[in-house]
Write a protein that holds these residues in place. Structure first.
Motif, short mmCIF file in Angstrom:
data_model
loop_
_atom_site.label_atom_id
_atom_site.label_comp_id
_atom_site.label_asym_id
_atom_site.label_seq_id
_atom_site.Cartn_x
_atom_site.Cartn_y
_atom_site.Cartn_z
N VAL A 234 0.83 -1.20 0.00
CA VAL A 234 0.00 0.00 0.00
C VAL A 234 0.87 1.25 0.00
CG1 VAL A 234 -1.68 1.33 1.34
CG2 VAL A 234 -1.98 -1.13 1.06
N CYS A 235 1.91 1.26 0.81
CA CYS A 235 2.76 2.46 0.90
C CYS A 235 3.51 2.72 -0.40
CB CYS A 235 3.74 2.33 2.06
SG CYS A 235 2.95 2.40 3.67
N ASP A 236 4.04 1.67 -1.02
CA ASP A 236 4.72 1.85 -2.30
C ASP A 236 3.70 2.12 -3.41
OD1 ASP A 236 7.26 1.50 -4.00
OD2 ASP A 236 5.80 0.16 -4.95
N GLY A 237 2.74 1.25 -3.53
CA GLY A 237 1.61 1.46 -4.42
C GLY A 237 1.85 1.30 -5.90
N HIS A 238 3.08 1.11 -6.35
CA HIS A 238 3.35 0.92 -7.78
C HIS A 238 3.15 -0.55 -8.11
CE1 HIS A 238 5.93 4.63 -7.06
NE2 HIS A 238 4.97 5.02 -7.88
N TRP A 239 2.05 -0.85 -8.80
CA TRP A 239 1.66 -2.24 -8.96
C TRP A 239 1.79 -2.78 -10.38
CZ3 TRP A 239 -3.36 -3.26 -5.65
CH2 TRP A 239 -3.03 -3.15 -4.30
N LEU A 240 1.80 -1.91 -11.38
CA LEU A 240 1.77 -2.41 -12.75
C LEU A 240 2.64 -1.55 -13.65
CD1 LEU A 240 0.47 -4.45 -14.78
CD2 LEU A 240 -1.28 -2.71 -15.19
N PHE A 241 3.53 -2.22 -14.38
CA PHE A 241 4.38 -1.53 -15.36
C PHE A 241 4.00 -2.06 -16.75
CE2 PHE A 241 8.25 -0.98 -17.89
CZ PHE A 241 8.48 0.38 -17.68
N ALA A 242 3.53 -1.15 -17.61
CA ALA A 242 3.11 -1.58 -18.95
C ALA A 242 3.33 -0.45 -19.94
CB ALA A 242 1.63 -1.97 -18.92
N LYS A 243 3.96 -0.77 -21.05
CA LYS A 243 4.16 0.16 -22.16
C LYS A 243 4.83 1.47 -21.73
CE LYS A 243 0.02 -1.68 -24.36
NZ LYS A 243 -1.38 -1.41 -24.78
N GLY A 244 5.85 1.35 -20.93
CA GLY A 244 6.59 2.52 -20.47
C GLY A 244 5.85 3.36 -19.45
N LYS A 245 4.81 2.83 -18.87
CA LYS A 245 4.03 3.54 -17.85
C LYS A 245 3.96 2.70 -16.58
CE LYS A 245 1.13 5.70 -21.38
NZ LYS A 245 -0.24 5.82 -21.93
N LEU A 246 4.05 3.38 -15.46
CA LEU A 246 3.97 2.71 -14.16
C LEU A 246 2.70 3.17 -13.46
CD1 LEU A 246 5.43 0.80 -12.20
CD2 LEU A 246 6.61 2.78 -11.26
N PHE A 247 1.77 2.24 -13.29
CA PHE A 247 0.49 2.55 -12.67
C PHE A 247 0.54 2.17 -11.19
CE2 PHE A 247 -0.37 1.59 -17.11
CZ PHE A 247 -1.13 2.68 -17.50
N GLY A 248 0.05 3.08 -10.37
CA GLY A 248 0.06 2.83 -8.94
C GLY A 248 -1.20 3.33 -8.26
N LEU A 249 -1.30 3.01 -6.99
CA LEU A 249 -2.45 3.46 -6.21
C LEU A 249 -2.40 4.97 -5.97
CD1 LEU A 249 -2.55 0.65 -3.48
CD2 LEU A 249 -4.01 0.86 -5.50
N TRP A 250 -1.20 5.51 -5.85
CA TRP A 250 -1.05 6.91 -5.48
C TRP A 250 -0.48 7.77 -6.60
CZ3 TRP A 250 -3.11 7.36 -0.72
CH2 TRP A 250 -3.11 6.21 0.09
N HIS A 251 0.29 7.17 -7.52
CA HIS A 251 0.98 7.93 -8.56
C HIS A 251 0.82 7.27 -9.93
CE1 HIS A 251 3.26 8.82 -4.83
NE2 HIS A 251 3.24 10.05 -5.31
N PHE A 252 0.99 8.09 -10.94
CA PHE A 252 1.11 7.60 -12.31
C PHE A 252 2.45 8.09 -12.84
CE2 PHE A 252 0.73 8.72 -16.85
CZ PHE A 252 0.62 7.44 -17.36
N CYS A 253 3.27 7.17 -13.35
CA CYS A 253 4.62 7.53 -13.78
C CYS A 253 4.84 7.14 -15.24
CB CYS A 253 5.67 6.82 -12.92
SG CYS A 253 5.51 7.14 -11.15
N THR A 254 5.65 7.92 -15.90
CA THR A 254 6.09 7.60 -17.26
C THR A 254 7.61 7.56 -17.28
OG1 THR A 254 6.01 9.94 -17.86
CG2 THR A 254 4.07 8.61 -18.38
N VAL A 255 8.16 6.75 -18.17
CA VAL A 255 9.61 6.63 -18.31
C VAL A 255 10.06 7.60 -19.38
CG1 VAL A 255 11.52 5.09 -18.82
CG2 VAL A 255 9.52 4.21 -17.62
N GLY A 256 10.98 8.49 -19.01
CA GLY A 256 11.50 9.47 -19.95
C GLY A 256 12.58 8.90 -20.85
N ASN A 257 13.16 9.76 -21.69
CA ASN A 257 14.21 9.32 -22.62
C ASN A 257 15.47 8.85 -21.90
OD1 ASN A 257 12.58 9.91 -24.78
ND2 ASN A 257 13.30 12.02 -24.95
N ASN A 258 15.75 9.45 -20.73
CA ASN A 258 16.95 9.07 -19.98
C ASN A 258 16.65 8.01 -18.92
OD1 ASN A 258 15.42 10.69 -18.41
ND2 ASN A 258 17.05 12.08 -17.78
N SER A 259 15.56 7.28 -19.12
CA SER A 259 15.13 6.19 -18.21
C SER A 259 14.80 6.68 -16.81
CB SER A 259 16.20 5.09 -18.13
OG SER A 259 16.39 4.53 -19.41
N ALA A 260 14.52 7.95 -16.67
CA ALA A 260 14.11 8.48 -15.37
C ALA A 260 12.59 8.52 -15.29
CB ALA A 260 14.67 9.89 -15.17
#
Length: 197
Positions: free
Chosen positions: A45-71
């Motif tokens: 629950v605290c981490d919340g990042h549960w699914l990585f798909a197509k360069g996107k990281l879906f979570g309970l609290w955040h939505f993340c995308t992977v940039g060109n420099n892998s950040a």
């Protein structure tokens, strides 16, 4: 004669029952497994990042995308994922899994108290603790299912993160230990039979 029978029944129910080593071992194992499940679920629950798909990281609290420099570029605005109803859905999912941890903590406390303070109410405390652990399974499992339903178009088996599997395993442990606790309580506490006699 009635007063003597009542007094004898009271003494019978107040008598502390000796427990076998195997029973104590199983009860301790159930308590330990519930504690491990709470830790795993808390991490998930605290981490919340549960699914990585197509360069996107879906979570309970955040939505993340992977940039060109892998950040990772993360945002708390889940609407950026362009998935219909994701804000309301994720609020529902994270509320359920968070509440499941709270309910499991209360269940664990009742299980431990029933073992430390052995009295006539120990059976009720153990049963109530096991029921709360089962309730935490229902909450956790519903939260996981709602997460999967929201992201059904992005799901791949290899896309699930370690924290998702922590939540999945903790839900399984909540179910297994809740059922085991109730079953163990029914076969090892003869209080009902003693009262009927």
């Amino acid at each position: 004669m009635t007063a003597i029978a009542v007094q004898a029944q009271w003494l019978l129910t107040r008598r502390r029952r000796t427990r076998s080593f195997f029973e104590m071992f199983i009860r301790s194992l159930i308590i330990l497994c519930v504690a491990i499940a709470i830790v795993l679920s808390s991490i998930a629950v605290c981490d919340g990042h549960w699914l990585f798909a197509k360069g996107k990281l879906f979570g309970l609290w955040h939505f993340c995308t992977v940039g060109n420099n892998s950040a990772l570029k993360c945002a708390t605005d889940l609407a950026l994922a362009n998935i219909r109803g994701i804000n309301a859905g994720m609020t529902f999912a994270r509320s359920l899994v968070s509440f499941a941890v709270v309910v499991a903590i209360f269940g664990l406390e009742l299980l431990m108290v029933s073992q430390v303070c052995e009295d006539v109410n120990s059976r009720r405390k153990w049963s109530m603790g096991s029921i709360l652990v089962l309730l935490s399974f229902l909450l956790s499992f519903t939260g996981v299912l709602s997460f999967l339903f929201l992201l059904r178009d992005h799901i791949t088996l290899r896309g699930f993160t370690l924290t998702y599997w922590c939540e999945f395993i903790s839900a399984f442990l909540f179910f297994l230990n809740g059922i085991s606790g109730l079953h163990l309580n029914n076969i090892t506490f003869p209080w009902n039979r003693m009262r009927k006699n």
